[in-house]
Structures are given as structure tokens and as C-alpha cells.
Design an enzyme around this catalytic site. Structure first.
Site: not given
Ligand code: AMP
Length: 271
Positions: A26, A138-139, A175-176
Site C-alpha cells: 500500500h 498489479e497484485k 497482503s493484509s
Molecule cells: P487492499 O487493501 O487489499 O484492497 O489493496 C488496496 C490496493 O493496494 C489495491 O490496489 C491492491 O492491488 C494494492 N496492493 C495490495 N497488496 C499489494 C502489493 N503486495 N503490491 C502492490 N500493491 C498491492
């Protein structure tokens, strides 16, 4: 300064939507926005509409205090943490989108309703924040494609900026959900990246069909991992591989369950 004041000036507003429990993946999106825009807004909202599994939603990590510290350090200007009624006002029905083939495969196929729920929150957040640029990782490559399509369908004046996958030292995509893994599960989670990198290495001498068989077999070295899908799709429209065409970038996508935790990852295999 209020966001509305920035909007009335000529400032370029960058936006990073998240579900919180922030990590350096993030943070990398926030830093991209800080570098490219005058004002960076980050939202934290665990969107119930995109969870098809109730337990996944209940167990989703929430670490707001730490998130705020990380955002401040990364140079984020405005944090938006809406209440559910702000995103989904009563008496306003959910939108139903038609994304076509792109939502029928992989995450769309395995998580019914996921992209419709995601698109609802993204459209609502875009409407409130009114960014010029929005940053997506892109994850979640398929999510990125669906958001691009949403922006096109609604003709929104927003540039979607794709951001590279950020990984832990051993290669596991951040990843969270990683923090929900047990010690043993965390140790085996490396099997996802390990499989993708071996597939990439072998791609110079092996055909995609052979690589799929190899990938399935390789997961036998990680008995705690239960693969949900392993497949190739073209990077441009996520069409499933039928015949491998030279010069058309092809990616491998993997979703697995490790105990109760579901993880996804991907890699460009043939450039
Ligand atoms: P989330 O909080 O999981 O919904 O993710 C929020 C944003 O962060 C989304 O655009 C995800 O694709 C991005 N994101 C999550 N994990 C990663 C990562 N390891 N590398 C790059 N972007 C990430």
C-alpha cells in the site's frame, strides 16, 4: 486544508483506495501518488459488498492506528475513513454492472459478486474524492483491469495508474491477509512465488500446457497449500489461454487456500 479546497484549485489529486491493515505494498502506491500528484488521498474501507465469504469479512484484519502512522510517514495528505452509510446510503440500490468476459474468469468465477461489489465502492469513492489519478496494485491484476473498464464505461476523467507487486524478502506478495497465517502456513506460503518463478524460468524451454502441469505438481511440495486455480491468461484482456501466440504477453494467475486464508498472486511469464 479540506479536500474541496484542493479540488477548487488546479491541484492534481491522487487517490489510493484500500481496505486498511496497511503494508509496504500500500505504501508503494501512496508514494507513487505523492510523487506524481499535488494532493494524495487514501481511503480505508472494508467493503462488505465485495466479500462473498462472511468469515473472510469478519476475520479481515483492522489496524487503523498503525495505518494512520504509516500513511503519515509515507506523505499521504488526507485519509478518508467513511462509515458504511456514507458509501451505501439507505434506499440507494446497488449498481449492477456488466463487465462481460473479464469478470467471468478467475476471481470473478470463484468469488461470485466480488467485482460488482468492488465496482460499487470504487465508483462511490471516485464520486466523493474526485481524483485525477487513482493507483491500483498489479497484485490484484484482474481488479485493475475491471477498474480500467469501469472508468471507460462511465467515461470518468480519471487516469488509472498500475503499480508493481511489492513482495516480502522471500518473495511472498505482501497482503493484509498474510498476518492471518500461522507460522507453518507462512513458511509454506513461499510455494506460490516459488512456483511462479520456476514457471518463468522454464518458460524459455517449455510450452504453457507443460508449465501448468509442472505448477500443479510443484504445489505437492507444499502440502498446506490447496490451489484453487492456476491458469494462464493474456495480460491485455484476461482471455484464457487457448493457443499460445508469440508476442502476446501471457501471465500466470494463482489463487490458493492456506488453512482459512485465501491468497492470490500473478506473474508475467511470456513477454
Ligand atoms: P487492499 O487493501 O487489499 O484492497 O489493496 C488496496 C490496493 O493496494 C489495491 O490496489 C491492491 O492491488 C494494492 N496492493 C495490495 N497488496 C499489494 C502489493 N503486495 N503490491 C502492490 N500493491 C498491492
Amino acid at each position: 486544508m479540506e479536500l474541496s479546497a484542493h479540488l477548487s484549485t488546479k491541484s492534481k489529486v491522487g487517490f489510493v483506495p484500500t481496505m486498511g491493515a496497511l503494508h509496504y505494498g500500500h505504501v508503494s502506491l501512496i508514494k507513487m501518488s505523492v510523487n506524481q500528484c499535488d494532493v494524495t488521498v487514501c481511503s480505508i474501507f472494508v467493503n462488505p459488498a465485495q466479500f462473498n465469504d462472511k468469515n473472510d469479512l469478519l476475520n479481515y484484519p483492522r489496524t487503523v492506528e498503525k495505518d494512520l502512522e504509516m500513511l503519515e510517514q509515507a506523505g499521504c495528505d488526507i485519509v478518508f475513513i467513511p462509515e458504511i452509510e456514507e458509501i451505501y446510503p439507505k434506499n440507494v440500490p446497488m449498481q449492477q454492472y456488466e463487465f462481460g468476459a473479464i469478470e467471468m474468469v478467475m476471481e470473478g468465477e470463484h468469488r461470485p459478486g466480488h467485482f460488482n461489489g468492488m465496482a460499487n465502492v470504487v465508483q462511490r469513492l471516485f464520486d466523493i474524492v474526485k481524483p485525477h489519478y487513482a493507483f491500483f496494485g498489479e497484485k490484484d491484476y484482474q481488479q485493475l483491469c475491471v477498474v480500467k473498464q469501469l472508468v471507460k464505461m462511465l467515461n470518468l476523467p480519471i487516469t488509472i495508474v498500475p503499480c508493481k507487486i511489492i513482495r516480502e524478502k522471500d518473495g511472498l506478495a505482501m497482503s493484509s491477509r498474510n498476518m492471518l497465517l500461522s507460522e507453518n502456513e507462512r513458511a509454506q506460503a513461499i510455494g506460490i512465488y516459488n512456483t511462479l518463478t520456476l514457471v518463468k524460468q522454464k518458460s524459455t524451454i517449455a510450452r504453457p500446457e507443460e508449465l501448468l502441469v509442472f505448477a500443479q505438481k510443484n504445489f505437492q511440495n507444499y502440502p498446506l497449500i490447496l490451489p484453487e486455480y492456476i491458469q494462464f491468461a493474456y495480460a491485455d484482456n484476461l482471455e484464457k489461454l487457448v493457443v499460445h501466440e508469440q508476442n502476446r504477453p501471457l501471465m500466470m494467475f494463482i489463487a490458493v487456500k492456506l488453512g482459512k486464508v485465501r491468497l492470490i498472486d500473478n506473474m508475467l511469464i511470456y513477454e
